[in-house]
Each structure stands twice: as C-alpha cells, then as structure tokens.
Motif scaffolding. Structure first.
Motif, PDB file in Angstrom:
ATOM      1  N   LEU A 186       0.818  -1.204   0.000  1.00 12.95           N
ATOM      2  CA  LEU A 186       0.000   0.000   0.000  1.00 12.95           C
ATOM      3  C   LEU A 186       0.859   1.264   0.000  1.00 12.95           C
ATOM      4  O   LEU A 186       0.614   2.178  -0.770  1.00 12.95           O
ATOM      5  CB  LEU A 186      -0.943   0.027   1.220  1.00 12.95           C
ATOM      6  N   ASP A 187       1.864   1.310   0.842  1.00 16.76           N
ATOM      7  CA  ASP A 187       2.616   2.546   1.050  1.00 16.76           C
ATOM      8  C   ASP A 187       3.224   3.081  -0.241  1.00 16.76           C
ATOM      9  O   ASP A 187       3.165   4.282  -0.513  1.00 16.76           O
ATOM     10  CB  ASP A 187       3.711   2.328   2.095  1.00 16.76           C
ATOM     11  N   ARG A 188       3.805   2.207  -1.042  1.00 16.61           N
ATOM     12  CA  ARG A 188       4.490   2.673  -2.256  1.00 16.61           C
ATOM     13  C   ARG A 188       3.536   3.082  -3.369  1.00 16.61           C
ATOM     14  O   ARG A 188       3.961   3.641  -4.389  1.00 16.61           O
ATOM     15  CB  ARG A 188       5.470   1.614  -2.760  1.00 16.61           C
ATOM     16  N   LEU A 189       2.246   2.807  -3.183  1.00 19.23           N
ATOM     17  CA  LEU A 189       1.271   3.290  -4.170  1.00 19.23           C
ATOM     18  C   LEU A 189       1.224   4.816  -4.188  1.00 19.23           C
ATOM     19  O   LEU A 189       0.901   5.423  -5.215  1.00 19.23           O
ATOM     20  CB  LEU A 189      -0.125   2.756  -3.838  1.00 19.23           C
ATOM     21  N   ILE A 190       1.525   5.434  -3.051  1.00 17.94           N
ATOM     22  CA  ILE A 190       1.458   6.892  -2.943  1.00 17.94           C
ATOM     23  C   ILE A 190       2.694   7.496  -3.609  1.00 17.94           C
ATOM     24  O   ILE A 190       3.798   7.418  -3.079  1.00 17.94           O
ATOM     25  CB  ILE A 190       1.369   7.336  -1.472  1.00 17.94           C
ATOM     26  N   THR A 191       2.493   8.087  -4.773  1.00 18.69           N
ATOM     27  CA  THR A 191       3.609   8.637  -5.542  1.00 18.69           C
ATOM     28  C   THR A 191       3.929  10.065  -5.142  1.00 18.69           C
ATOM     29  O   THR A 191       5.092  10.438  -5.009  1.00 18.69           O
ATOM     30  CB  THR A 191       3.285   8.599  -7.054  1.00 18.69           C
ATOM     31  N   ARG A 192       2.890  10.888  -4.974  1.00 20.90           N
ATOM     32  CA  ARG A 192       3.076  12.289  -4.611  1.00 20.90           C
ATOM     33  C   ARG A 192       1.968  12.719  -3.667  1.00 20.90           C
ATOM     34  O   ARG A 192       0.857  12.168  -3.686  1.00 20.90           O
ATOM     35  CB  ARG A 192       3.070  13.200  -5.847  1.00 20.90           C
TER      36      ARG A 192
END
Length: 375
Positions: free
Chosen positions: A337-343
C-alpha cells in the motif's frame, strides 16, 4: 460549522477552494474531520460530467478521517474513532446486502448528487445545499457522512495508508479476485496500470495467477506493476495480443481486466484481442460521459468461445468485510500500500495533482488535509 472544500461549480471547470458550512449530524449521520483523500480518476470524470447528479458538488470519495461527532442512533462509531470512507454505502438489510452484494446496496442510489440516505445535503454554500461526491466529499476538511459509509479501523493504522483502501485498492484487487474470479494457473491481463490497475495486478497475484501481464504506455506505471508482481508488462494492445497467445499457448488470456483511466472503444477492442476461449472480460473503467463507456463485441465469438463480460463496481467488494481484511493483508506484508502513494498535495494543489495524473507522473496522488499538514 465552517470548513474548506474543493468544489466543482459546473462541468468543464477546475476545482475551486471555498469556505462553506457543513451541517451537524442528524439521526444515522457522522461528522468527521478528513485526514487524507486519494486523487481517484472518478473525481476527474466528475469534472467533465455528473450523470444523474448535480452541480455544485464537493469532490472526493476516497479517504480516511477521524470522527468528531455522531447523530442519534449511531452505534458503530464514536468520537475519536478512525474511519475509512466507503463511497458505496452498505446498509446490511436491503435485498442486495442480504444476498452478499453490498456494493449494489440500495442506499447508493444518490451517490451522484451526494444526498445522504436521510434526504440531507451535507453542505451549504451561500445558502445553497451541496452534496459530497459519492455521499462522501473527501475534498472537504470536514464532511457529514451516513453511518453506512463509515468503516471503523484500528487506531494504529496510518491514516495515509488507510485512505487507499477506500476505493482504488479494493476496486482493483476485487476486480481480479471477485469480479474476474482469477484462479491458480490463470493468465491475466490488466489494461491500465494506475491506482486501480496496480491493485488488480496485486489481486491476480494473490489469487495464484501464473502470468500477470500489465498493459500501459507509461513506463513508470509498468515498472511499478512489475514491483508488485506483474510477470510481464507491455506498452500497447498490439504487443499484448501477441503475448496473450504466446503465454497461453494459443488460447488467449483467461481474464482481462480493463482499468484504463478513461474507457474508450479502442481500449475495449485492445482488451478483446487478448481474451481467450472461456475467458472473462472485466470492465472496471469508466468514461467521462455515459456514452464513452459503450462497448461492442462479437456475439459470434462470445457464443462459440463462451466468453463472459463482467462489470465490476468497487471490485464486487463488501466495504465492511474487505476494507479491514485488506488492511490486515498489508500488516502481514502480503499487500503493498505505502508505495502506491507517488506524490502528496495540499488542498490548494488539487488541480496540480490531477494535471500530474494526466501526465502519467503518479500511480496514486494523495491529498493531505490541513489538520495533517499542521500536526
């Protein structure tokens, strides 16, 4: 109380940051302070048209929040609880909820207008009643929700991570696991690798697919899909069609999931060229307008190859069952989940965030509300 929100006054305009009033909670209603909101492409569709809905409207439907107050009769949450918003309410009692299909709950009839099941519009702007998109309005710093749209989560779960399971994660994951019925050994193609498509990849991997192929013209998205389990990625439908025949040893893909940002005839045609005998085509993508999502297929081929077309709303998920389960999978290291957030963006940067999305610079943009940014 007064709050700030991103509002669309009419179609084909950008979000405008305004001060407006949010109502106190009535029976069955919950007042929350939003923490985070995902920049979902559905809110970009809202910017172009709102079939069955109305303008002005507060945007945003994928989010996490902290409960501030509850109205009479609310027992599922209390002030201080952390919640994930469900853009599809689930009452638990209508014929669809009772049949285990809560993503089709009757209480979702007014998601386009944002009117709550009680008949209330949660916001007022210059004395005009406003709804929140999908009965949520996650682009407001405070919003009024139906209790049917509040999924309580454990207090130790980071709220930025939690926001993603309000829409993109279950929609993608469920498109593979539930709507697509992916089975061990299947060959699966995911067409479109944004916030929903990347999670369709994760769902297909979870279900045991032998080959999971991501299709997207944007290199950043292909690379991310490979990092969460895609066995192959290609840039175009032409490449995908040949690979489908190769990997399946001639029969074509078992499941093709269409998660492009904007549904089109070209996207549909490309997906169909990958679909094999006995295959299921899962339509998760939407268009800016109802007509944009029109699809055609060969009835002859569908008959002789026993191909199935399956629509997918919220990945056929149940918010009160699947949101906690997906968060548990993440805790156990089985779902990224965490790395889905790009910006990350402030409320004032919302339009910039959608421009970045259109330019292919994000897998998932995340809006951080003022309460978070000032803490």
């Amino acid at each position: 109380m007064r709050t700030r929100a991103a509002v669309l006054r009419q179609a084909e305009t950008e979000y405008e940051i305004v001060d407006l009033e949010v109502l106190d909670p009535g029976p069955g209603e919950v007042l929350v302070e939003m923490a985070y909101a995902g920049l979902c492409h559905s809110d970009e569709h809202l910017r172009h048209s709102n079939p069955g809905g109305r303008y002005p409207i507060v945007g945003g439907h994928e989010g996490s929040a902290v409960v501030q107050a509850v109205g009479p009769g609310v027992t599922g949450v209390a002030p201080g609880d952390h919640v994930v918003t469900s853009f599809l309410p689930a009452c638990g009692h209508c014929r669809f909820c009772a049949a285990g299909r809560s993503n089709l709950c009757d209480k979702g009839a007014t998601i386009a207008s944002g009117q709550l099941p009680s008949g209330t519009f949660p916001f007022r702007l210059d004395d005009e009643p406003l709804g929140g998109f999908c009965m949520v309005g996650a682009f407001a710093e405070h919003t009024l929700l139906s209790e049917f749209s509040c999924v309580k989560i454990d207090p130790w779960i980071p709220l930025d991570t939690a926001a993603l399971v309000a829409c993109s994660v279950p929609t993608g994951w469920g498109s593979a696991v539930y709507s697509g019925g992916v089975r061990p050994g299947d060959t699966v193609f995911v067409v479109g690798l944004g916030g929903v498509g990347a999670n369709a990849v994760q769902g297909a991997v979870h279900a045991g697919a032998m080959h999971v192929v991501g299709v997207d013209p944007v290199a950043l998205k292909r690379e991310f899909a490979e990092s969460v389990g895609a066995t192959h990625t290609v840039a175009s439908a032409d490449e995908a069609a040949g690979l489908a025949r190769q990997l399946s040893r001639g029969t074509g893909a078992d499941v093709v999931i269409v998660t492009v940002g904007k549904m089109s005839a070209d996207a549909m045609t490309g997906a169909m060229t990958c679909l094999g005998k006995g295959g299921t085509l899962v339509l998760t993508a939407l268009g800016d307008r109802v007509s944009d999502g029109n699809v055609t297929l060969s009835g002859q081929l569908a008959t002789v190859f026993e191909q199935r077309i399956q629509g997918s709303l919220f990945g056929s998920c149940n918010p009160f069952r699947d949101i906690p389960m997906l968060l548990r999978l993440h805790e156990e290291g089985r779902l990224e989940l965490d790395r889905l957030i790009t910006r990350r963006y402030s409320l004032e940067q919302l339009n910039e965030g959608y421009r970045d999305q259109a330019a292919g610079l994000t897998v998932r943009g995340l809006l951080e509300h003022a309460a978070v940014r000032s803490s």
